[in-house]
Design an enzyme around this catalytic site. Structure first.
Site, PDB file in Angstrom:
ATOM      1  N   GLN A 123      16.405  -6.935  27.908  1.00  0.00           N
ATOM      2  CA  GLN A 123      15.375  -7.859  28.404  1.00  0.00           C
ATOM      3  C   GLN A 123      14.406  -8.167  27.275  1.00  0.00           C
ATOM      4  O   GLN A 123      13.781  -7.262  26.726  1.00  0.00           O
ATOM      5  CB  GLN A 123      14.644  -7.209  29.572  1.00  0.00           C
ATOM      6  CG  GLN A 123      13.364  -7.881  29.994  1.00  0.00           C
ATOM      7  CD  GLN A 123      12.587  -7.033  30.989  1.00  0.00           C
ATOM      8  OE1 GLN A 123      13.144  -6.486  31.928  1.00  0.00           O
ATOM      9  NE2 GLN A 123      11.292  -6.892  30.765  1.00  0.00           N
ATOM     10  N   SER A 158      14.491  -2.546  24.968  1.00  0.00           N
ATOM     11  CA  SER A 158      15.365  -1.408  25.285  1.00  0.00           C
ATOM     12  C   SER A 158      16.826  -1.817  25.209  1.00  0.00           C
ATOM     13  O   SER A 158      17.238  -2.816  25.806  1.00  0.00           O
ATOM     14  CB  SER A 158      15.071  -0.890  26.695  1.00  0.00           C
ATOM     15  OG  SER A 158      13.736  -0.491  26.832  1.00  0.00           O
ATOM     16  N   GLU A 241      11.478  -3.933  38.123  1.00  0.00           N
ATOM     17  CA  GLU A 241      11.336  -2.988  37.014  1.00  0.00           C
ATOM     18  C   GLU A 241      10.366  -1.869  37.357  1.00  0.00           C
ATOM     19  O   GLU A 241      10.487  -0.754  36.844  1.00  0.00           O
ATOM     20  CB  GLU A 241      10.862  -3.726  35.762  1.00  0.00           C
ATOM     21  CG  GLU A 241      10.841  -2.849  34.516  1.00  0.00           C
ATOM     22  CD  GLU A 241      10.439  -3.602  33.260  1.00  0.00           C
ATOM     23  OE1 GLU A 241      10.367  -2.968  32.191  1.00  0.00           O
ATOM     24  OE2 GLU A 241      10.202  -4.831  33.341  1.00  0.00           O
TER      25      GLU A 241
END
Length: 374
Positions: A123, A158, A241
């Site tokens: 993302q 990430s 999230e």
């Protein structure tokens, strides 16, 4: 709310327990991102879960999911935690964004690989000058015929080092103010002009990277939703999230707690009465979190404020648990196996990523409690 299982959930839970009894031992070390080997073990675990039918539980079956109620995600996390298993892949936020906003062609092209864990995603949100103030991001995606040309930089991304795809938030409408000028794109990370640079954390984890985009061409068909809809999609994603079940946090914390309890019960870690009481309190906290998640998922409102409550509760419980684990271990917490101390360091970041504690409290104050701004 009745927290007991109905027959269908009970059958699912029993099947998952049986699968874990048969397959967990070969994947118990599938956690961490400290080396290429640990990354591959983690991704292998994700693929095993997907093949067995335990990824994308609440996503549409037409695209590789299973079309089950959101509650099943909580059951999965509960059982993984109880078994001391590695957490599931943290892809719920990305998958729901694509499933809920993308066109039919894009969903058909990309969701099966994402939900099958055969293609890894990341993302692209945060930038050096746009973290908590995400609307000030400067990465651009300039429209150019049947494509967009992307220029800019993302950081703290990430999994970027081993991802094939990136769900990227970029500015497409130069003349629109802040939030209204953003759009969401699916970017092939193997495209010319993508430069990934690894970030090594104090814990030793190599999970993060900074990513540079220099004239990267993205087909217009990879636009998620409509131009200018990026902020709405981003807020939709953040509600997932911040969810402990969607990102696997219940499973992660359950694994830490189970290991600590085993060490105390076996005598490997001596614990006096106050420490035992603190460990028991941490167990109660985690059970409360599991029940809270089950209740939240039973009546989910994507984009609502419930995710902020979840995030605040998860942060408090996670950081407290790692404090207890550190006090149990004593000096070996720092001088012995580096993994528990690395987990403690990671827990401190829970107050920041996905929206800082201060932002979450503001959301709760204004949208839940109805307090005035300022």
């Amino acid at each position: 709310m009745d927290y007991s299982d109905d027959p269908e959930v009970a059958e699912f839970r029993a099947g998952l327990r049986a699968w874990l009894r048969d397959h967990l031992d070969e994947h118990r070390d599938a956690t961490g991102y400290e080396s290429a080997e640990s990354v591959e073990r983690t991704l292998r675990w994700h693929r095993a879960l997907a093949v067995a039918g335990y990824v994308g539980l609440s996503l549409p079956a037409a695209y590789g999911g299973h079309g089950l109620p959101d509650l099943y995600e909580a059951v999965l996390n509960d059982e993984l935690a109880t078994a001391g298993a590695p957490p599931p892949p943290p892809i719920g936020h990305i998958a729901h964004a694509v499933a809920d906003f993308a066109g039919e062609d894009l969903k058909t092209r990309v969701l099966p690989g994402l939900l099958g864990c055969t293609e890894v995603w990341c993302q692209g949100f945060s930038e050096p000058g746009a973290g908590s103030d995400l609307a000030s991001l400067t990465t651009t995606a300039a429209p150019d015929g049947d494509r967009f040309v992307v220029d800019g930089q993302k950081i703290w991304t990430s999994g970027a080092m081993w991802s094939r795809w990136c769900l990227l938030l970029a500015r497409t409408e130069r003349d629109e103010p802040r939030h209204r000028g953003l759009s969401m794109l699916v970017v092939d990370m193997e495209s010319p002009g993508v430069d990934r640079r690894e970030i090594v954390l104090a814990s030793g984890s190599r999970e993060f990277a900074e990513v540079f985009f220099d004239g990267v061409e993205v087909p217009a068909a990879n636009l998620v939703g409509e131009r200018g809809q990026g902020w709405r999609i981003a807020m939709h994603m953040l509600s997932y999230e911040r969810g402990p079940a969607d990102m696997g946090w219940v499973g992660r914390l359950g694994r830490v707690l189970a290991a600590a309890r085993d060490d105390v019960r076996s005598g490997r870690l001596p614990a006096d009465e106050p420490l035992r009481r603190r460990l028991a309190a941490a167990s109660v906290d985690l059970r409360v979190l599991q029940w809270h998640v089950a209740r939240s998922l039973a009546d989910r409102d994507p984009g609502g404020s419930a995710g902020s409550v979840d995030k605040l509760l998860t942060t408090r419980i996670e950081q407290n648990l790692h404090h207890v684990v550190g006090d149990l271990a004593g000096t070996s917490f720092v001088l012995g196996d580096p993994a528990p101390y690395g987990d403690y360091l990671w827990s401190r970041a829970q107050s920041i990523y996905g929206g800082t504690q201060q932002i979450q409290r503001q959301i709760v104050a204004q949208r839940v409690l109805g307090l005035p701004r300022g």
